[in-house]
Design an enzyme around this catalytic site. Structure first.
Site, PDB file in Angstrom:
ATOM      1  N   ARG A 237      34.213  50.299  55.933  1.00 16.85           N
ATOM      2  CA  ARG A 237      34.554  51.425  55.060  1.00 16.85           C
ATOM      3  C   ARG A 237      36.067  51.481  54.949  1.00 16.85           C
ATOM      4  NH1 ARG A 237      30.058  51.319  53.721  1.00 16.85           N
ATOM      5  NH2 ARG A 237      28.453  52.944  53.797  1.00 16.85           N
ATOM      6  N   GLU A 266      37.918  54.661  47.303  1.00 17.39           N
ATOM      7  CA  GLU A 266      37.110  53.913  46.359  1.00 17.39           C
ATOM      8  C   GLU A 266      36.668  54.765  45.170  1.00 17.39           C
ATOM      9  OE1 GLU A 266      34.991  51.219  49.183  1.00 17.39           O
ATOM     10  OE2 GLU A 266      33.422  51.539  47.700  1.00 17.39           O
ATOM     11  N   HIS A 284      33.139  46.200  46.684  1.00 15.99           N
ATOM     12  CA  HIS A 284      32.134  46.732  47.635  1.00 15.99           C
ATOM     13  C   HIS A 284      30.747  46.122  47.377  1.00 15.99           C
ATOM     14  CE1 HIS A 284      31.073  50.405  50.362  1.00 15.99           C
ATOM     15  NE2 HIS A 284      30.343  49.338  50.653  1.00 15.99           N
TER      16      HIS A 284
HETATM   17  C1  GLV Z   1      27.174  49.653  52.251  1.00 14.60           C
HETATM   18  O1  GLV Z   1      28.380  49.757  52.297  1.00 14.60           O
HETATM   19  C2  GLV Z   1      26.302  50.104  53.283  1.00 14.60           C
HETATM   20  O2  GLV Z   1      26.699  50.893  54.150  1.00 14.60           O
HETATM   21  O3  GLV Z   1      25.128  49.697  53.246  1.00 14.60           O
END
Ligand code: GLV
Ligand code: GLV
Length: 326
Positions: A237, A266, A284
């Site tokens: 993250r 983001e 992402h």
């Molecule tokens: C994506 O970032 C997830 O947490 O699955």
């Protein structure tokens, strides 16, 4: 069969089909984008179940809209956008989609390591723009991945799967984690305090979940500890890294480069980040393969179906919800 559920974004058809077979009403966000907060609040009222993404905050305001809410299923492994305590206090279980995306996400960490070290995206731009004028002994040199020391921060499932792949590249592995992990040590990984890991690693790959403790875990001080030849890889993250400090470190040569799949705010980018050649960025897509996104959808759907039926969901992150159910 009478349950009424909201799915906040189109997910694979197979998963929607599972929900339609098991629930009375299945409303899916009709837009090809995340819902705005207003749209989400309007749609989330009087539901038995919510299947949501990492883009929707689930907090008291949302939970207040549905007095009979029986469960929140997130289509992701990370669930930092959910106020889990607020759900628990109301006796609402929360589920995520672990395991099914572990290998796919470990693969993207490696894609970013190679892309950053061997300048893959930069090289592609160079060729595409017609700047390649012939082979040269000093043209676009990178760093070796094979034999380099891999530092894994966070020895959960994804961190361990990332470490496992290092065997093929003869890489010594070190790891930092809240707890010692037998699984990663069986792969030959050596436990180190984070500061020592940062000093020793050629690649630092982040795999901790986002919590208050891990916010800005990597900031100016930590970047300064890294080798000037090292690369930082973030597939967890964005807020785990202080992006302002990262831009400065990349610009000033404090570290050699970075590979990022996630960003602090983001989808906004920290000013200056996109001007740097020594960062490679993805939108992402860590879990973004066709097969994995279907597995995530089916896992989230199975979790939600169990919850709206009052059964124990397979991937509950707050098993203590039961103590609060009235
Ligand atoms: C994506 O970032 C997830 O947490 O699955
Ligand atoms: C995620 O599944 C992790 O534990 O790393």
């Amino acid at each position: 069969m009478n349950s009424n559920v909201l799915v906040t974004r189109r997910i694979p058809d197979e998963s929607i089909g599972m929900l339609e077979a098991a629930c009375g009403v299945v409303d899916v966000n009709p837009h090809d984008r995340a819902m705005t907060r207003e749209e989400f609040l309007a749609a989330a009222r009087d539901r038995d179940g919510l299947l949501c993404l990492l883009t929707e905050d689930i907090d008291d305001e949302v939970l207040d809209l549905s007095p009979d809410l029986k469960g929140v299923a997130i289509y992701a492994v990370g669930y930092n956008n959910i106020d889990v305590d607020a759900c628990t206090r109301r006796g609402i279980p929360v589920t995520n989609t672990p395991d099914v995306l572990t290998d796919t996400t470990a693969d993207i960490a490696w894609a970013l390591m190679f892309a950053a070290a061997r300048r893959v995206a930069e090289g592609d731009r160079y060729v595409r723009e017609g700047r390649f004028s012939g082979w040269g002994p000093l043209l676009m040199l990178g760093s070796d991945v094979t034999g380099a020391t891999l530092g894994i921060v966070g020895a959960g499932r994804i961190g361990t799967a990332t470490a496992k792949r290092a065997a093929g590249f003869s890489m010594p592995i070190v790891y930092a984690s809240r707890r010692r992990s037998e699984a990663i040590e069986r792969l030959g990984a050596r436990y180190l305090p984070l500061d020592d890991l940062l000093r020793e690693s050629d690649f630092v790959s982040l795999h901790v979940p986002l919590t208050t403790e891990t916010t800005h875990l990597i900031s100016e001080r930590e970047l300064d500890l890294m080798k000037s030849t090292a690369y930082l890889i973030n597939t967890t993250r964005g807020p785990v890294v202080d992006e302002k400090a990262l831009v400065r470190a990349l610009r000033d040569g404090v570290i050699a480069g970075a590979g990022l799949d996630v960003f602090e705010r983001e989808p906004e980018l920290e000013p200056g980040l996109a001007d740097l050649e020594n960062v490679v960025m993805l939108p992402h897509v860590g879990s973004g393969t066709v097969a994995t996104r279907i597995r995530m959808g089916n896992t989230a759907a199975a979790n939600l179906i169990a919850m709206v039926n009052g059964a124990d969901p397979p991937n509950c992150v707050n098993p203590e919800w039961k103590e609060y159910r009235t």
